[in-house]
Design a protein around this motif. Structure first.
Motif, PDB file in Angstrom:
ATOM      1  N   ASN A   1     -23.880  50.289  58.346  1.00 60.23           N
ATOM      2  CA  ASN A   1     -25.265  50.084  58.041  1.00 60.23           C
ATOM      3  C   ASN A   1     -25.952  50.788  59.249  1.00 60.23           C
ATOM      4  O   ASN A   1     -25.189  50.750  60.607  1.00 60.23           O
ATOM      5  CB  ASN A   1     -25.834  48.625  58.082  1.00 60.23           C
ATOM      6  CG  ASN A   1     -25.258  48.061  56.919  1.00 60.23           C
ATOM      7  OD1 ASN A   1     -24.784  48.698  55.902  1.00 60.23           O
ATOM      8  ND2 ASN A   1     -24.810  46.706  57.060  1.00 60.23           N
ATOM      9  N   LEU A   2     -27.118  51.335  59.143  1.00 61.56           N
ATOM     10  CA  LEU A   2     -27.808  51.954  60.188  1.00 61.56           C
ATOM     11  C   LEU A   2     -29.256  51.354  60.411  1.00 61.56           C
ATOM     12  O   LEU A   2     -29.927  51.264  59.548  1.00 61.56           O
ATOM     13  CB  LEU A   2     -28.036  53.384  59.831  1.00 61.56           C
ATOM     14  CG  LEU A   2     -28.531  54.273  60.979  1.00 61.56           C
ATOM     15  CD1 LEU A   2     -27.979  54.429  62.199  1.00 61.56           C
ATOM     16  CD2 LEU A   2     -29.104  55.810  60.460  1.00 61.56           C
ATOM     17  N   HIS A   3     -29.364  50.953  61.509  1.00 66.43           N
ATOM     18  CA  HIS A   3     -30.711  50.199  61.835  1.00 66.43           C
ATOM     19  C   HIS A   3     -31.525  51.142  62.858  1.00 66.43           C
ATOM     20  O   HIS A   3     -30.865  51.511  63.831  1.00 66.43           O
ATOM     21  CB  HIS A   3     -30.544  48.698  62.619  1.00 66.43           C
ATOM     22  CG  HIS A   3     -31.778  47.961  62.583  1.00 66.43           C
ATOM     23  ND1 HIS A   3     -32.202  47.362  61.416  1.00 66.43           N
ATOM     24  CD2 HIS A   3     -32.514  47.659  63.705  1.00 66.43           C
ATOM     25  CE1 HIS A   3     -33.374  46.808  62.080  1.00 66.43           C
ATOM     26  NE2 HIS A   3     -33.720  47.063  63.282  1.00 66.43           N
ATOM     27  N   ILE A   4     -32.723  51.314  62.632  1.00 68.23           N
ATOM     28  CA  ILE A   4     -33.517  52.028  63.275  1.00 68.23           C
ATOM     29  C   ILE A   4     -34.891  51.134  63.892  1.00 68.23           C
ATOM     30  O   ILE A   4     -35.535  50.853  62.931  1.00 68.23           O
ATOM     31  CB  ILE A   4     -34.088  53.384  62.538  1.00 68.23           C
ATOM     32  CG1 ILE A   4     -32.994  53.962  61.730  1.00 68.23           C
ATOM     33  CG2 ILE A   4     -34.500  54.671  63.517  1.00 68.23           C
ATOM     34  CD1 ILE A   4     -33.325  54.953  60.916  1.00 68.23           C
ATOM     35  N   ASN A   5     -35.174  51.288  65.326  1.00 67.99           N
ATOM     36  CA  ASN A   5     -36.093  50.607  65.666  1.00 67.99           C
ATOM     37  C   ASN A   5     -37.214  51.413  66.292  1.00 67.99           C
ATOM     38  O   ASN A   5     -36.836  52.554  66.297  1.00 67.99           O
ATOM     39  CB  ASN A   5     -35.717  49.817  67.054  1.00 67.99           C
ATOM     40  CG  ASN A   5     -34.665  48.523  66.915  1.00 67.99           C
ATOM     41  OD1 ASN A   5     -34.987  48.049  65.754  1.00 67.99           O
ATOM     42  ND2 ASN A   5     -33.916  48.493  67.712  1.00 67.99           N
ATOM     43  N   SER A   6     -38.350  51.050  66.049  1.00 69.32           N
ATOM     44  CA  SER A   6     -39.748  51.863  66.539  1.00 69.32           C
ATOM     45  C   SER A   6     -39.713  53.279  65.969  1.00 69.32           C
ATOM     46  O   SER A   6     -39.544  54.159  66.699  1.00 69.32           O
ATOM     47  CB  SER A   6     -39.417  51.754  67.924  1.00 69.32           C
ATOM     48  OG  SER A   6     -39.555  50.662  68.624  1.00 69.32           O
ATOM     49  N   LEU A   7     -39.514  53.132  64.711  1.00 66.86           N
ATOM     50  CA  LEU A   7     -39.730  54.580  64.044  1.00 66.86           C
ATOM     51  C   LEU A   7     -40.566  55.546  64.292  1.00 66.86           C
ATOM     52  O   LEU A   7     -41.750  55.179  64.838  1.00 66.86           O
ATOM     53  CB  LEU A   7     -39.565  54.542  62.470  1.00 66.86           C
ATOM     54  CG  LEU A   7     -38.248  54.068  62.049  1.00 66.86           C
ATOM     55  CD1 LEU A   7     -38.531  53.223  60.734  1.00 66.86           C
ATOM     56  CD2 LEU A   7     -37.250  55.358  61.591  1.00 66.86           C
ATOM     57  N   GLU A   8     -40.069  56.858  64.641  1.00 67.02           N
ATOM     58  CA  GLU A   8     -41.014  57.915  65.008  1.00 67.02           C
ATOM     59  C   GLU A   8     -41.186  59.123  63.785  1.00 67.02           C
ATOM     60  O   GLU A   8     -40.277  59.157  63.092  1.00 67.02           O
ATOM     61  CB  GLU A   8     -40.465  58.649  66.223  1.00 67.02           C
ATOM     62  CG  GLU A   8     -40.372  57.564  67.414  1.00 67.02           C
ATOM     63  CD  GLU A   8     -39.677  58.115  68.729  1.00 67.02           C
ATOM     64  OE1 GLU A   8     -39.265  59.309  68.558  1.00 67.02           O
ATOM     65  OE2 GLU A   8     -39.488  57.735  69.594  1.00 67.02           O
TER      66      GLU A   8
END
Lengths: 117, 116
Positions: free
Chosen positions: A75-82
């Motif tokens: 899985n790929l988790h992405i924080n604070s998307l830009e």
């Protein structure tokens, strides 16, 4: 009997949010990958895992955190998307590296189109 | 560092005509080479691969590719194009990282348009 599957197929979200993309393979492969395809169709590897161990981390911002609960999932988790994270993300898998047996091909999922607004 | 170059960004071909897509690689050792196809809105499908042996390899959908070490090339060909071949085509080389690691380095892709 999909070989490599990803969810969701489309993901639209706002800047600053945190989101996850899931990937599963039923090929019995040991190695899984995440690739990013930008708006110009250029493909670049982000991560690879072998049997839940991180093998490759290609200078990806630490806002991106892959997690492999078992060798069939990455899985790929992405924080604070830009805004610049907007792209198509592909998961892939391959058999364990077997020298001289040519088991290097990778099998790709259908992709997840992430749009950050 | 390994690299793959696909010199043609776009190619337009008439249905029934032949197609050749160019791929040049830079790799120090024996390369392991692939061609993938990406239809609109789809993932990548493996067309064919070269590891060793016969330098002319056959793939799916009537495609073939020829490995030429002297020219560092791995060009893809199809004798007669069908409208369904309209897609983006990617050449790639495997980089072996260590015992359990490898990654694909892709070319920039060639978009193929098929005229009726």
């Amino acid at each position: 009997d999909t070989a490599v599957s990803q969810t969701p197929k489309y993901l639209v979200t706002q800047m600053g949010n945190d989101k996850s993309i899931k990937c599963e393979q039923n090929l019995g492969h040991d190695t899984m990958y995440w690739y990013k395809q930008d708006s110009k169709k250029f493909l670049k590897i982000m991560f690879s895992y072998n049997n839940k161990e991180l093998i490759i981390n290609e200078t990806v911002p630490n806002r991106f955190s892959p997690k492999s609960p078992d060798k069939a999932h990455l899985n790929l988790h992405i924080n604070s998307l830009e805004l610049g994270d907007s792209a198509v993300y592909f998961c892939a898998s391959s058999p364990f590296l077997q020298p001289r047996r040519g088991s290097y091909e990778q099998y790709f999922g259908p992709g997840t189109r992430l749009t950050v607004t | 560092a390994q690299s793959v170059t696909q010199p043609d960004i776009h190619i337009t071909v008439s249905e029934g005509a032949s197609l050749e897509l160019r791929c040049n690689y830079s790799y120090g050792a024996t390369p392991y080479l692939f061609w993938y196809v990406q239809s609109p809105g789809q993932g990548l499908q493996l067309l064919l691969k070269y590891f060793s042996g016969d330098t002319l390899v056959q793939g799916i959908k009537g495609f073939e590719a020829e490995f030429k070490r002297s020219q560092s090339s791995f060009n893809l060909r199809k004798p007669s194009v069908h409208w369904s071949d309209a897609a983006e085509y990617f050449c790639a080389v495997v980089t072996l990282i260590k015992a359990a690691g490898n990654k694909l380095t892709f070319g920039g892709g060639t978009r193929v348009l098929v005229k009726p």
